[in-house]
Write a protein that holds these residues in place. Structure first.
Motif, PDB file in Angstrom:
ATOM      1  N   LYS A   1      -4.348   8.285  -6.190  1.00  0.00           N
ATOM      2  CA  LYS A   1      -5.477   8.200  -7.431  1.00  0.00           C
ATOM      3  C   LYS A   1      -4.808   7.984  -8.815  1.00  0.00           C
ATOM      4  CE  LYS A   1      -8.235  11.696  -9.860  1.00  0.00           C
ATOM      5  NZ  LYS A   1      -8.247  13.133 -10.146  1.00  0.00           N
ATOM      6  N   THR A   2      -5.353   7.094  -9.315  1.00  0.00           N
ATOM      7  CA  THR A   2      -4.649   6.463 -10.665  1.00  0.00           C
ATOM      8  C   THR A   2      -4.815   7.556 -11.681  1.00  0.00           C
ATOM      9  OG1 THR A   2      -4.986   4.362  -9.987  1.00  0.00           O
ATOM     10  CG2 THR A   2      -4.894   4.672 -12.509  1.00  0.00           C
ATOM     11  N   LEU A   3      -3.767   7.979 -12.252  1.00  0.00           N
ATOM     12  CA  LEU A   3      -3.971   9.120 -13.440  1.00  0.00           C
ATOM     13  C   LEU A   3      -3.838   8.389 -14.849  1.00  0.00           C
ATOM     14  CD1 LEU A   3      -1.462  11.575 -11.760  1.00  0.00           C
ATOM     15  CD2 LEU A   3      -3.819  11.621 -11.771  1.00  0.00           C
ATOM     16  N   HIS A   4      -3.119   7.376 -15.058  1.00  0.00           N
ATOM     17  CA  HIS A   4      -3.082   6.659 -16.349  1.00  0.00           C
ATOM     18  C   HIS A   4      -2.669   5.252 -15.871  1.00  0.00           C
ATOM     19  CE1 HIS A   4      -0.651   5.346 -19.844  1.00  0.00           C
ATOM     20  NE2 HIS A   4      -1.760   6.029 -20.395  1.00  0.00           N
ATOM     21  N   SER A   5      -3.133   4.441 -16.878  1.00  0.00           N
ATOM     22  CA  SER A   5      -2.858   3.105 -16.524  1.00  0.00           C
ATOM     23  C   SER A   5      -2.414   2.418 -17.744  1.00  0.00           C
ATOM     24  CB  SER A   5      -4.005   2.389 -15.738  1.00  0.00           C
ATOM     25  OG  SER A   5      -3.823   1.115 -15.466  1.00  0.00           O
ATOM     26  N   LYS A   6      -1.540   1.490 -17.997  1.00  0.00           N
ATOM     27  CA  LYS A   6      -1.154   0.870 -19.371  1.00  0.00           C
ATOM     28  C   LYS A   6      -0.756  -0.657 -19.006  1.00  0.00           C
ATOM     29  CE  LYS A   6       2.062   1.001 -23.118  1.00  0.00           C
ATOM     30  NZ  LYS A   6       3.384   1.887 -23.718  1.00  0.00           N
TER      31      LYS A   6
ATOM     32  N   VAL B   1       0.435   7.153 -10.623  1.00  0.00           N
ATOM     33  CA  VAL B   1      -0.565   7.817  -9.869  1.00  0.00           C
ATOM     34  C   VAL B   1      -0.410   9.005  -9.003  1.00  0.00           C
ATOM     35  CG1 VAL B   1      -0.979   5.516  -8.933  1.00  0.00           C
ATOM     36  CG2 VAL B   1       0.824   6.581  -7.741  1.00  0.00           C
ATOM     37  N   GLU B   2      -1.327   9.823  -8.427  1.00  0.00           N
ATOM     38  CA  GLU B   2      -0.971  10.975  -7.849  1.00  0.00           C
ATOM     39  C   GLU B   2      -1.050  10.451  -6.259  1.00  0.00           C
ATOM     40  OE1 GLU B   2      -3.263  14.977  -6.638  1.00  0.00           O
ATOM     41  OE2 GLU B   2      -3.770  14.191  -8.430  1.00  0.00           O
ATOM     42  N   LEU B   3       0.262  10.900  -5.633  1.00  0.00           N
ATOM     43  CA  LEU B   3       0.309  10.647  -3.952  1.00  0.00           C
ATOM     44  C   LEU B   3      -0.262  11.582  -3.374  1.00  0.00           C
ATOM     45  CD1 LEU B   3       4.108  10.102  -4.541  1.00  0.00           C
ATOM     46  CD2 LEU B   3       2.571   8.279  -4.517  1.00  0.00           C
ATOM     47  N   PRO B   4      -0.595  11.113  -1.947  1.00  0.00           N
ATOM     48  CA  PRO B   4      -1.179  11.902  -1.075  1.00  0.00           C
ATOM     49  C   PRO B   4      -0.550  13.270  -0.848  1.00  0.00           C
ATOM     50  CG  PRO B   4      -0.935   9.816  -0.006  1.00  0.00           C
ATOM     51  CD  PRO B   4      -0.356   9.727  -1.411  1.00  0.00           C
ATOM     52  N   ASN B   5       0.531  13.679  -1.286  1.00  0.00           N
ATOM     53  CA  ASN B   5       1.500  14.697  -1.356  1.00  0.00           C
ATOM     54  C   ASN B   5       1.079  15.748  -2.334  1.00  0.00           C
ATOM     55  OD1 ASN B   5       2.826  13.698  -2.846  1.00  0.00           O
ATOM     56  ND2 ASN B   5       4.882  13.928  -1.393  1.00  0.00           N
TER      57      ASN B   5
ATOM     58  N   SER C   1       3.812   9.271  -9.284  1.00  0.00           N
ATOM     59  CA  SER C   1       4.530   8.194  -9.053  1.00  0.00           C
ATOM     60  C   SER C   1       4.231   7.182  -9.998  1.00  0.00           C
ATOM     61  CB  SER C   1       5.085   7.494  -7.573  1.00  0.00           C
ATOM     62  OG  SER C   1       6.060   6.640  -7.605  1.00  0.00           O
ATOM     63  N   THR C   2       5.024   6.246 -10.013  1.00  0.00           N
ATOM     64  CA  THR C   2       4.727   5.025 -10.986  1.00  0.00           C
ATOM     65  C   THR C   2       4.508   3.733 -10.150  1.00  0.00           C
ATOM     66  OG1 THR C   2       6.531   4.468 -11.599  1.00  0.00           O
ATOM     67  CG2 THR C   2       5.402   5.793 -13.075  1.00  0.00           C
ATOM     68  N   ARG C   3       3.563   2.846 -10.319  1.00  0.00           N
ATOM     69  CA  ARG C   3       3.350   1.690  -9.755  1.00  0.00           C
ATOM     70  C   ARG C   3       3.303   0.342 -10.691  1.00  0.00           C
ATOM     71  NH1 ARG C   3       4.991   4.173  -5.782  1.00  0.00           N
ATOM     72  NH2 ARG C   3       3.506   5.070  -4.434  1.00  0.00           N
TER      73      ARG C   3
END
Length: 177
Positions: free
Chosen positions: A7-12, A27-31, A35-37
């Motif tokens: 799930k995307t929490l913030h995008s820049k 992003v929020e990971l499944p666990n 993390s960042t992408r």
């Protein structure tokens, strides 16, 4: 089945260029951890497997700065905004090789590097070439070649063909025999 969606929490957006944009997403990971992408946004591209009347594969050779080397590749280029895929394929074929064609067919589409980029490349095939004139972009410098399958396989072996779209093209032609 476990939910694997991030799930995307913030995008820049950190860079907007002529060819690509670069975005960093938190992003929020499944666990439940974060993390960042780093994501490369690309408009998409087309490439053409073009065979002459003699059954030779049309290639272009050009210097690829990110790799610091010359590559043999099938003709290809990025999509312009709103451009139809087939229109782009026909445009790139003529611009880079001087060939037009009577018919062209879609073969496959694939993501080039889905771990960090959304680039989708669409591969077309034609064996109905008509010789015309090249119309290279002002910053485009390349040479044209026509090779038979054995020569293409040798270029592959010598690592002079080592980009995904052209490797695919050579394997596609091998499977057609």
């Amino acid at each position: 089945m476990t939910d694997l969606v991030e799930k995307t929490l913030h995008s820049k957006t950190i860079f907007e260029g002529k060819v690509i944009d670069l975005r960093v997403d938190t992003v929020e990971l499944p666990n439940g951890e974060t993390s960042t992408r780093e994501i490369v946004k690309h408009p998409g591209a087309v490439a053409v497997i073009a065979l002459t009347d003699e059954g030779k594969l049309v290639l272009v050779q050009q210097y690829r700065k990110p790799l610091e080397k010359l590559l043999f590749e099938i003709p290809a280029g990025k999509l312009d905004p709103g451009e139809a895929l087939e229109t782009c394929a026909l445009r790139e074929l003529e611009e880079e090789t001087g060939y037009r064609c009577r018919s062209i067919e879609h073969v496959v589409s694939f993501y080039t590097s889905p771990g960090f980029s959304d680039e989708l490349i669409h591969i077309y095939f034609t064996d109905t070439l008509i010789r015309g004139e090249r119309h290279l972009d002002e910053d485009e410098f390349l040479e044209n070649y026509e090779v038979d399958l054995q020569e293409a396989l040798q270029l592959l072996k010598e690592k002079k063909i080592d980009d995904a779209k052209t490797v695919y093209a050579v394997q596609y032609l091998q499977m057609q025999q």
